[in-house]
Scaffold this motif. Structure first.
Motif, PDB file in Angstrom:
ATOM      1  N   ASN A 132      -4.431   3.345   0.385  1.00 14.14           N
ATOM      2  CA  ASN A 132      -3.934   3.794  -0.913  1.00 14.14           C
ATOM      3  C   ASN A 132      -4.487   5.147  -1.337  1.00 14.14           C
ATOM      4  N   SER A 133      -5.222   5.784  -0.453  1.00 16.77           N
ATOM      5  CA  SER A 133      -5.833   7.073  -0.785  1.00 16.77           C
ATOM      6  C   SER A 133      -5.026   8.222  -0.180  1.00 16.77           C
ATOM      7  N   ASP A 134      -5.453   9.427  -0.493  1.00 19.57           N
ATOM      8  CA  ASP A 134      -4.898  10.625   0.138  1.00 19.57           C
ATOM      9  C   ASP A 134      -5.843  11.153   1.223  1.00 19.57           C
ATOM     10  N   PRO A 178       0.823  -1.219   0.000  1.00 16.68           N
ATOM     11  CA  PRO A 178       0.000   0.000   0.000  1.00 16.68           C
ATOM     12  C   PRO A 178       0.854   1.265   0.000  1.00 16.68           C
ATOM     13  N   LYS A 179       0.226   2.338  -0.382  1.00 16.18           N
ATOM     14  CA  LYS A 179       0.862   3.655  -0.425  1.00 16.18           C
ATOM     15  C   LYS A 179       1.293   4.095   0.983  1.00 16.18           C
ATOM     16  N   ARG A 180       0.451   3.818   1.963  1.00 12.32           N
ATOM     17  CA  ARG A 180       0.737   4.211   3.344  1.00 12.32           C
ATOM     18  C   ARG A 180       1.314   3.038   4.122  1.00 12.32           C
TER      19      ARG A 180
END
Length: 182
Positions: free
Chosen positions: A169-171, A25-27
């Motif tokens: 995975n979001s902002d 994941p992004k985070r």
């Protein structure tokens, strides 16, 4: 006990397994199991006071507790979130497919009684996912494996995977609702 809180520990481990098997994941995600909640929240207090990163980088804390049985006060496929009305996290996860509702037992003050509260008091969006229906085995030796509804527990964990993957995975950064921050 089996429901309090082996069921929550299983959820943490299963989410870790699923996320580790997927695309990174992004985070960054930390999987933490606290101890000593009833003795004063020493585990969660120690964690939040000794974070291995700046506190401002902690976007949200979702805990799992007592999901081993359905709560008759909510739909059969629903979970409830302590402090649902306090932040934008629950409603946003619902928009992403989570079957979360507000705590149907507000007089029990579960938001303040769970490990999430140590983090929330420091400004971190922190909630507990549960389905505790106030069964009589709470904090008793009778909270045994035979009392667990494994189908409910499995569906509960699985129902949160896609919304959590979206969050990771979001902002999106959840915020406290005006006047609802602890």
């Amino acid at each position: 006990g089996a429901d309090d809180d082996a069921s929550g520990t299983v959820a943490v481990m299963e989410l870790a397994r699923v996320l580790a098997a997927g695309k990174r994941p992004k985070r960054t995600v930390y999987f933490v199991c606290y101890g000593s909640e009833e003795a004063g929240g020493y585990g969660s207090g120690h964690f939040v006071n000794n974070l291995p990163f700046p506190k401002e980088k902690l976007i949200a804390n979702l805990q799992w507790e007592m999901i081993g049985r359905p709560d008759a006060k909510v739909g059969a496929d629903e979970l409830w979130l302590t402090g649902y009305e306090r932040s934008s996290l629950g409603p946003e996860l619902v928009r992403r497919g989570a079957k979360l509702v507000a705590d149907p037992h507000p007089s029990e003050n579960f938001f303040q009684r769970s490990d999430n509260y140590a983090l929330a008091r420091q400004g971190i969006i922190a909630h507990t996912v549960s389905s505790f229906g106030l069964h009589t085995d709470y904090h008793r030796a009778s909270d045994e494996l035979r009392t667990i509804d494994f189908l409910h527990m499995t569906k509960s964990i699985n129902s949160m995977i896609k919304p959590i993957v979206w969050l990771l995975n979001s902002d999106f950064k959840p915020q406290w609702v005006d006047g609802k921050r602890p």
